[in-house]
Design a protein around this motif. Structure first.
Motif: not given
Ligand code: ADP
Ligand code: MG
Length: 281
Positions: A35-59
């Motif tokens: 669960s995660l909220d991103v307010p309008r206009g925010e610059f959020l960066t996302l890190v995590g180990p390889s295979g932690s689902g970053k690209t899956t989340l972006l998809d």
């Protein structure tokens, strides 16, 4: 007022094909109860180990796939597919090699039926914004990696999306070009007010760009921590990266991330390559 992006209890599982080792196939849980909220206009960066689902989340945010359970909402609407309200920039440039720089940027505008004059004007404007004035007639093979990525950014911005989704967009660039593009991305973000979700492998990049850094756990990806980055007036700082506050945040994110990299290694999900980089096993 709701956040622009709202992830609620998102779990994503993939069905695995049957293989000789696993004749029944199986399922792989890439993201768990996130669960995660991103307010309008925010610059959020996302890190995590390889295979932690970053690209899956972006998809999921891009509407390229749907969650197994949970909900992904943008502007109060469930995301059911890609849309012009969300521009995506991938690590690989994904430009059309047979189209000029200008024609790469106008591509989506053609699909929208915008008249030629208008779309060319808009594309030229976007190219100027990313510092590519004068390169409109070049083909991708005539451009450096950094320039190609600028074209990709200009192309996503041409629709004037409210949200820019970026998946390790600068990972393939040399350090100097990367820092230059980071700078320019911040400038564009300030000028346009676009919400940015930026995935990166680089801790320094995450701290430098993000107003908040989201840290994902090792697989299955859960939200491990959200680190608020308060660096004061970034534009005023001459050498932000050697600032004491910057060093503090970098260390905090490094510590969080390395706990997870270690866990992933212990679980056999990650292998460290001879060059020190990690690979999903
Ligand atoms: P990251 O971008 O953080 O490195 P990914 O989101 O690409 O991680 O992948 C997360 C996990 O899901 C990995 O274990 C990956 O192998 C797996 N995965 C991703 N896409 C698929 C798919 N289409 N089918 C099966 N497994 C997948
Ligand atoms: Mg990835």
């Amino acid at each position: 007022m709701n956040a622009q992006i709202e992830l609620r209890g998102v779990t994503k599982e993939f069905t695995l094909r049957a293989t000789r080792e696993q004749p029944q196939g199986g399922t792989l849980r890439a993201i768990e109860n996130l669960s995660l909220d991103v307010p309008r206009g925010e610059f959020l960066t996302l890190v995590g180990p390889s295979g932690s689902g970053k690209t899956t989340l972006l998809d999921l945010l891009g509407g390229l796939s749907r969650p197994t359970t949970g909900s992904v909402q943008v502007d109060g609407q469930e995301v059911t597919g890609p849309g012009l309200d969300r521009g995506i920039v991938f690590q690989q440039y994904a430009l059309f090699p047979w189209r000029t720089t200008l024609a790469n940027v106008t591509f989506g505008l053609e699909q929208q039926g915008i008249p030629r004059r208008d779309r060319n004007d808009r594309a030229r404007q976007q190219l100027a914004l990313v510092g590519l004035e004068g390169f409109e007639d070049r083909y991708p093979h005539e451009l450096s990696g950094g320039m190609k990525q600028r074209v990709a950014i200009a192309r996503s911005l041409a629709y004037q999306p409210g949200i820019l989704l970026m998946d390790e967009p600068f990972a393939a660039l040399d350090a100097q070009t990367r820092e230059q593009l980071q700078e320019e991305l911040l400038r564009i973000w300030r000028a346009t007010g676009t919400t940015v979700v930026f995935i990166t492998h680089g801790i320094e990049e995450a701290v430098y760009l993000g107003q908040r850094v989201a840290v994902l756990s090792s697989r299955p990806g859960r939200l491990k921590a959200l680190v608020e980055i308060d660096l004061g007036d970034r534009q005023a700082a001459a050498d932000l990266r050697s600032d004491a506050a910057f060093t503090h945040y970098r260390h905090e994110v490094w510590t969080l991330l390395h706990e997870e990299v270690r866990r992933a290694q212990d679980a056999g999900h990650l292998k460290i390559q001879p060059d020190g980089t990690e690979r999903a096993a």
